[in-house]
Design a protein around this motif. Structure first.
Motif, mmCIF file in Angstrom:
data_model
loop_
_atom_site.group_PDB
_atom_site.id
_atom_site.type_symbol
_atom_site.label_atom_id
_atom_site.label_comp_id
_atom_site.label_asym_id
_atom_site.label_seq_id
_atom_site.Cartn_x
_atom_site.Cartn_y
_atom_site.Cartn_z
ATOM 1 N N SER A 2 0.841 -1.190 0.000
ATOM 2 C CA SER A 2 0.000 0.000 0.000
ATOM 3 C C SER A 2 0.881 1.247 0.000
ATOM 4 C CB SER A 2 -0.935 0.008 1.197
ATOM 5 O OG SER A 2 -0.194 -0.039 2.381
ATOM 6 N N CYS A 3 0.324 2.333 -0.507
ATOM 7 C CA CYS A 3 1.035 3.607 -0.636
ATOM 8 C C CYS A 3 1.375 4.159 0.748
ATOM 9 C CB CYS A 3 0.162 4.599 -1.408
ATOM 10 S SG CYS A 3 0.874 6.243 -1.544
ATOM 11 N N LEU A 4 2.590 4.641 0.897
ATOM 12 C CA LEU A 4 3.010 5.203 2.186
ATOM 13 C C LEU A 4 2.343 6.538 2.479
ATOM 14 C CD1 LEU A 4 6.825 4.437 2.227
ATOM 15 C CD2 LEU A 4 5.033 3.314 3.517
ATOM 16 N N ASN A 5 1.827 7.195 1.447
ATOM 17 C CA ASN A 5 1.212 8.510 1.637
ATOM 18 C C ASN A 5 -0.281 8.407 1.904
ATOM 19 O OD1 ASN A 5 1.187 11.350 1.706
ATOM 20 N ND2 ASN A 5 0.555 11.422 -0.422
ATOM 21 N N CYS A 6 -0.994 7.666 1.062
ATOM 22 C CA CYS A 6 -2.462 7.643 1.167
ATOM 23 C C CYS A 6 -3.034 6.275 1.515
ATOM 24 C CB CYS A 6 -3.074 8.138 -0.137
ATOM 25 S SG CYS A 6 -2.781 7.023 -1.522
ATOM 26 N N ASN A 7 -2.187 5.264 1.602
ATOM 27 C CA ASN A 7 -2.584 3.905 1.976
ATOM 28 C C ASN A 7 -3.419 3.193 0.915
ATOM 29 O OD1 ASN A 7 -2.090 1.892 3.806
ATOM 30 N ND2 ASN A 7 -3.934 2.292 4.999
ATOM 31 N N GLU A 9 -3.790 0.857 -2.536
ATOM 32 C CA GLU A 9 -3.049 -0.294 -3.048
ATOM 33 C C GLU A 9 -2.122 0.150 -4.172
ATOM 34 O OE1 GLU A 9 -1.990 -4.065 -2.421
ATOM 35 O OE2 GLU A 9 -3.581 -3.040 -1.334
ATOM 36 N N THR A 10 -0.875 -0.349 -4.168
ATOM 37 C CA THR A 10 0.087 0.008 -5.201
ATOM 38 C C THR A 10 0.315 -1.168 -6.138
ATOM 39 O OG1 THR A 10 1.947 -0.685 -3.831
ATOM 40 C CG2 THR A 10 1.291 1.631 -3.700
ATOM 41 N N VAL A 11 0.904 -0.884 -7.278
ATOM 42 C CA VAL A 11 1.185 -1.912 -8.271
ATOM 43 C C VAL A 11 2.578 -2.460 -8.008
ATOM 44 C CG1 VAL A 11 1.414 -2.374 -10.739
ATOM 45 C CG2 VAL A 11 -0.252 -0.698 -9.934
ATOM 46 N N GLY A 12 2.684 -3.773 -7.897
ATOM 47 C CA GLY A 12 3.986 -4.396 -7.694
ATOM 48 C C GLY A 12 4.607 -4.001 -6.368
ATOM 49 N N LYS A 13 5.902 -3.676 -6.411
ATOM 50 C CA LYS A 13 6.608 -3.287 -5.188
ATOM 51 C C LYS A 13 6.762 -1.781 -5.073
ATOM 52 C CE LYS A 13 9.135 -7.470 -4.304
ATOM 53 N NZ LYS A 13 10.377 -8.008 -3.769
ATOM 54 N N ALA A 14 5.912 -1.041 -5.766
ATOM 55 C CA ALA A 14 5.972 0.426 -5.712
ATOM 56 C C ALA A 14 5.660 0.899 -4.294
ATOM 57 C CB ALA A 14 4.985 1.031 -6.694
ATOM 58 N N VAL A 15 6.347 1.939 -3.878
ATOM 59 C CA VAL A 15 6.170 2.467 -2.529
ATOM 60 C C VAL A 15 5.012 3.455 -2.480
ATOM 61 C CG1 VAL A 15 7.312 3.699 -0.662
ATOM 62 C CG2 VAL A 15 8.631 2.150 -2.085
ATOM 63 N N PHE A 16 4.798 4.188 -3.591
ATOM 64 C CA PHE A 16 3.717 5.163 -3.658
ATOM 65 C C PHE A 16 2.782 4.805 -4.812
ATOM 66 C CE2 PHE A 16 7.330 7.514 -1.847
ATOM 67 C CZ PHE A 16 6.758 7.923 -0.660
ATOM 68 N N CYS A 17 1.508 5.170 -4.697
ATOM 69 C CA CYS A 17 0.544 4.930 -5.772
ATOM 70 C C CYS A 17 0.804 5.923 -6.911
ATOM 71 C CB CYS A 17 -0.880 5.051 -5.244
ATOM 72 S SG CYS A 17 -1.342 6.715 -4.752
ATOM 73 N N GLU A 18 0.142 5.690 -8.035
ATOM 74 C CA GLU A 18 0.359 6.543 -9.204
ATOM 75 C C GLU A 18 -0.066 7.986 -8.947
ATOM 76 O OE1 GLU A 18 -1.568 4.684 -12.507
ATOM 77 O OE2 GLU A 18 -0.299 2.904 -12.407
ATOM 78 N N ALA A 19 -1.149 8.177 -8.213
ATOM 79 C CA ALA A 19 -1.636 9.538 -7.937
ATOM 80 C C ALA A 19 -0.630 10.303 -7.078
ATOM 81 C CB ALA A 19 -2.990 9.487 -7.242
ATOM 82 N N GLN A 21 2.592 9.629 -6.804
ATOM 83 C CA GLN A 21 3.803 9.828 -7.605
ATOM 84 C C GLN A 21 3.640 11.028 -8.531
ATOM 85 O OE1 GLN A 21 4.667 6.143 -9.574
ATOM 86 N NE2 GLN A 21 5.738 5.294 -7.811
ATOM 87 N N ALA A 22 2.462 11.155 -9.144
ATOM 88 C CA ALA A 22 2.215 12.286 -10.035
ATOM 89 C C ALA A 22 2.257 13.602 -9.257
ATOM 90 C CB ALA A 22 0.864 12.124 -10.726
ATOM 91 N N GLU A 23 1.740 13.604 -8.039
ATOM 92 C CA GLU A 23 1.769 14.813 -7.215
ATOM 93 C C GLU A 23 3.204 15.153 -6.812
ATOM 94 O OE1 GLU A 23 0.301 16.368 -2.869
ATOM 95 O OE2 GLU A 23 -0.762 14.692 -3.791
ATOM 96 N N MET A 24 3.987 14.125 -6.478
ATOM 97 C CA MET A 24 5.374 14.365 -6.062
ATOM 98 C C MET A 24 6.246 14.844 -7.217
ATOM 99 S SD MET A 24 6.252 11.449 -3.247
ATOM 100 C CE MET A 24 5.491 10.055 -4.051
ATOM 101 N N GLU A 25 5.897 14.481 -8.445
ATOM 102 C CA GLU A 25 6.673 14.926 -9.600
ATOM 103 C C GLU A 25 6.583 16.441 -9.784
ATOM 104 O OE1 GLU A 25 5.401 12.604 -12.927
ATOM 105 O OE2 GLU A 25 6.428 10.806 -12.216
ATOM 106 N N SER A 26 5.546 17.060 -9.254
ATOM 107 C CA SER A 26 5.427 18.511 -9.363
ATOM 108 C C SER A 26 6.336 19.228 -8.358
ATOM 109 C CB SER A 26 3.978 18.941 -9.179
ATOM 110 O OG SER A 26 3.539 18.598 -7.890
ATOM 111 N N ILE A 37 13.033 6.494 2.904
ATOM 112 C CA ILE A 37 11.667 5.991 2.752
ATOM 113 C C ILE A 37 11.323 5.218 4.016
ATOM 114 C CG2 ILE A 37 10.148 4.476 1.430
ATOM 115 C CD1 ILE A 37 11.867 5.125 -1.008
ATOM 116 N N PRO A 38 10.272 5.611 4.706
ATOM 117 C CA PRO A 38 9.922 4.922 5.957
ATOM 118 C C PRO A 38 9.440 3.508 5.683
ATOM 119 C CG PRO A 38 8.239 6.510 5.377
ATOM 120 C CD PRO A 38 9.358 6.684 4.392
ATOM 121 N N LEU A 39 9.598 2.662 6.680
ATOM 122 C CA LEU A 39 9.121 1.299 6.578
ATOM 123 C C LEU A 39 7.605 1.274 6.627
ATOM 124 C CD1 LEU A 39 11.602 -0.401 9.044
ATOM 125 C CD2 LEU A 39 11.685 -0.467 6.543
ATOM 126 N N GLN A 40 7.019 0.266 6.019
ATOM 127 C CA GLN A 40 5.574 0.101 6.085
ATOM 128 C C GLN A 40 5.198 -0.225 7.521
ATOM 129 O OE1 GLN A 40 3.697 1.206 3.850
ATOM 130 N NE2 GLN A 40 3.068 -0.410 2.486
#
Length: 108
Positions: A2-7, A9-19, A21-26, A37-40
């Motif tokens: 699960s995403c460390l920011n919003c909890n 579900e993520t794809v594969g072993k990704a730490v953050f969800c796509e939404a 990640q898109a916000e962090m890219e800005s 990166i904090p532990l789950q």
């Protein structure tokens, strides 16, 4: 996972969800900047904080039922004391305050 920011579900072993990640890219950070990166968090730590993350849906439903029973009992107790207080106030308004309440010894 699960995403460390919003909890979510993520794809594969990704730490953050796509939404997220898109916000962090800005808000880019320079290359070479160390990122920690904090532990789950484990479900046990969520349970200690009072959040519901017990595992299966049945366990969560049982925990919610238990919590609602506790809240119902607390509400009934509070309602009982409210009725007792309202009854005492109504008695005092109708018949006046009893003498044994207002008779304070002169030494006080």
């Amino acid at each position: 996972m699960s995403c460390l920011n919003c909890n979510r579900e993520t794809v594969g072993k990704a730490v953050f969800c796509e939404a997220c990640q898109a916000e962090m890219e800005s808000y880019p950070i320079p290359k070479g900047t160390p990122v920690v990166i904090p532990l789950q968090p484990s479900p046990v730590s969520f349970k200690k904080q009072g959040m519901l993350l017990l595992g299966s849906l049945e366990e969560e439903v049982q925990a919610l039922k238990k919590r609602s029973r506790r809240l119902s009992v607390c509400l009934l107790i509070a309602l009982f004391f409210l009725l007792i207080t309202a009854g005492a106030l109504a008695y005092c308004l109708m018949y006046g305050i009893p003498d044994y309440v207002t008779d304070i010894p002169k030494q006080w």
